[in-house]
Design a protein around this motif. Structure first.
Motif, PDB file in Angstrom:
ATOM      1  N   SER A 123      -4.319   2.604  -5.174  1.00  0.00           N
ATOM      2  CA  SER A 123      -4.649   1.353  -5.854  1.00  0.00           C
ATOM      3  C   SER A 123      -3.727   0.266  -5.340  1.00  0.00           C
ATOM      4  O   SER A 123      -2.517   0.490  -5.177  1.00  0.00           O
ATOM      5  N   SER A 124      -4.279  -0.899  -5.085  1.00  0.00           N
ATOM      6  CA  SER A 124      -3.471  -1.992  -4.546  1.00  0.00           C
ATOM      7  C   SER A 124      -2.455  -2.455  -5.585  1.00  0.00           C
ATOM      8  O   SER A 124      -2.632  -2.260  -6.794  1.00  0.00           O
ATOM      9  N   ASP A 125      -1.402  -3.082  -5.111  1.00  0.00           N
ATOM     10  CA  ASP A 125      -0.325  -3.528  -5.993  1.00  0.00           C
ATOM     11  C   ASP A 125      -0.832  -4.505  -7.054  1.00  0.00           C
ATOM     12  O   ASP A 125      -0.407  -4.456  -8.203  1.00  0.00           O
ATOM     13  N   GLY A 126      -1.747  -5.371  -6.660  1.00  0.00           N
ATOM     14  CA  GLY A 126      -2.282  -6.351  -7.594  1.00  0.00           C
ATOM     15  C   GLY A 126      -3.468  -5.851  -8.396  1.00  0.00           C
ATOM     16  O   GLY A 126      -4.021  -6.594  -9.219  1.00  0.00           O
ATOM     17  N   GLY A 127      -3.869  -4.611  -8.163  1.00  0.00           N
ATOM     18  CA  GLY A 127      -4.976  -4.027  -8.892  1.00  0.00           C
ATOM     19  C   GLY A 127      -6.346  -4.569  -8.516  1.00  0.00           C
ATOM     20  O   GLY A 127      -7.304  -4.425  -9.269  1.00  0.00           O
ATOM     21  N   LEU A 128      -6.460  -5.181  -7.339  1.00  0.00           N
ATOM     22  CA  LEU A 128      -7.738  -5.765  -6.929  1.00  0.00           C
ATOM     23  C   LEU A 128      -8.707  -4.734  -6.368  1.00  0.00           C
ATOM     24  O   LEU A 128      -9.920  -4.942  -6.401  1.00  0.00           O
ATOM     25  N   PHE A 129      -8.202  -3.630  -5.822  1.00  0.00           N
ATOM     26  CA  PHE A 129      -9.100  -2.633  -5.238  1.00  0.00           C
ATOM     27  C   PHE A 129      -8.503  -1.246  -5.327  1.00  0.00           C
ATOM     28  O   PHE A 129      -7.294  -1.068  -5.526  1.00  0.00           O
ATOM     29  N   ARG A 130      -9.384  -0.247  -5.173  1.00  0.00           N
ATOM     30  CA  ARG A 130      -9.005   1.163  -5.117  1.00  0.00           C
ATOM     31  C   ARG A 130      -9.744   1.811  -3.952  1.00  0.00           C
ATOM     32  O   ARG A 130     -10.871   1.437  -3.645  1.00  0.00           O
TER      33      ARG A 130
END
Length: 274
Positions: A123-130
């Motif tokens: 999961s990206s640090d900013g939670g934009l994608f997985r």
């Protein structure tokens, strides 16, 4: 090359976010990259096969070979006679057969599950994608961040087999506002052929699909250059907050058939949050 539809920002990692794609969309400037024996026994027990004792036993006992033949005959006769008359023996063989089948089925299910378990979720640090990637991949660190969010992964077993995702803000809501998937695909190949060192470039496929409910352009193309013959699978998508996601998986063309299913798994696992 800029089409004026996005904010100009440096591109980072060539392997994951080919400059020609981002230049094409005008979003960034290209400055930065069992067992048969068990079955036979079961069938023998069901039929109740008996091996008769050889006739004229006394005559056979006169020689060593005769005695051996008699003993083997008696042993076989006694074994099959006992098995054919005992229902417990047949039941035991049947239960063994069922147990073996269940064991093999569990082993098969476990083997099939390993292909899923061997995929690691990121999961990206900013939670934009997985996204999920093979366990044989390792994240490749970058000293300088050049995108809003970015992640790059490299195979530890194959050279030039890697993938990456970049996220950058844009000014359009959907890719179709820029052009059709066919138009974008044709422009990708034109720009690729214009790159220094490129000997040939071929678009294999250009399709429109959805990722997490958002419009996505998917491209399959090959670029042969002095740096190698590389097969690319690339997905572009824009979320509801006008973020452009660029996911590109690449491998050597000569190894593509061996890894294409794995490449597609990576692409299919990609999800965006909004």
């Amino acid at each position: 090359l800029t089409f004026g539809i996005g904010r100009v920002a440096p591109i980072g990692y060539l392997m994951a976010s080919p400059p020609f794609i981002l230049c094409l969309l005008g979003l960034l400037a290209p400055t930065a990259y069992a067992g048969s024996r068990l079955s036979n026994s079961l069938r023998s027990g069901e039929r109740g096969v008996k091996t008769p004792c050889p006739p004229q036993m006394g005559r056979s006992l006169r020689s060593r070979a005769g005695r051996r033949s008699v003993m083997l005959g008696l042993q076989a006769h006694m074994t099959t006679e006992s098995e054919s008359q005992s229902p417990f023996s047949r039941r035991s063989l049947l239960l063994q057969s069922v147990a073996t089948a269940l064991y093999l089925q569990r082993q098969s299910s476990r083997a099939e599950g390993e292909s899923v378990e061997d995929m690691i979720q990121f999961s990206s640090d900013g939670g934009l994608f997985r996204i999920k990637y093979p366990a044989t991949f390792k994240r490749a660190p970058k000293l300088l961040k050049t995108h809003q969010e970015e992640a790059f992964f490299r195979s530890t077993t194959r050279k030039k087999y890697n993938f990456g995702i970049t996220v950058d803000p844009v000014t359009i809501n959907t890719l179709s506002e820029f052009g059709s998937v066919e138009k974008v695909g044709e422009s990708i190949i034109k720009l690729e052929k214009d790159k220094e060192g490129v000997l040939s470039a071929e678009l294999r496929d250009a399709t429109r699909k959805t990722v997490s409910g958002r419009e996505c352009y998917a491209f399959d193309f090959v670029s042969n250059s002095t740096r190698g013959n590389i097969h690319y699978l690339s997905n572009l998508a824009i979320d509801g907050k006008k973020n452009l996601f660029t996911l590109t998986v690449q491998a050597k063309q000569e190894e593509y058939e061996e890894v294409k299913d794995e490449m597609q798994k990576v692409l299919d696992s990609f999800e965006i949050s909004s």
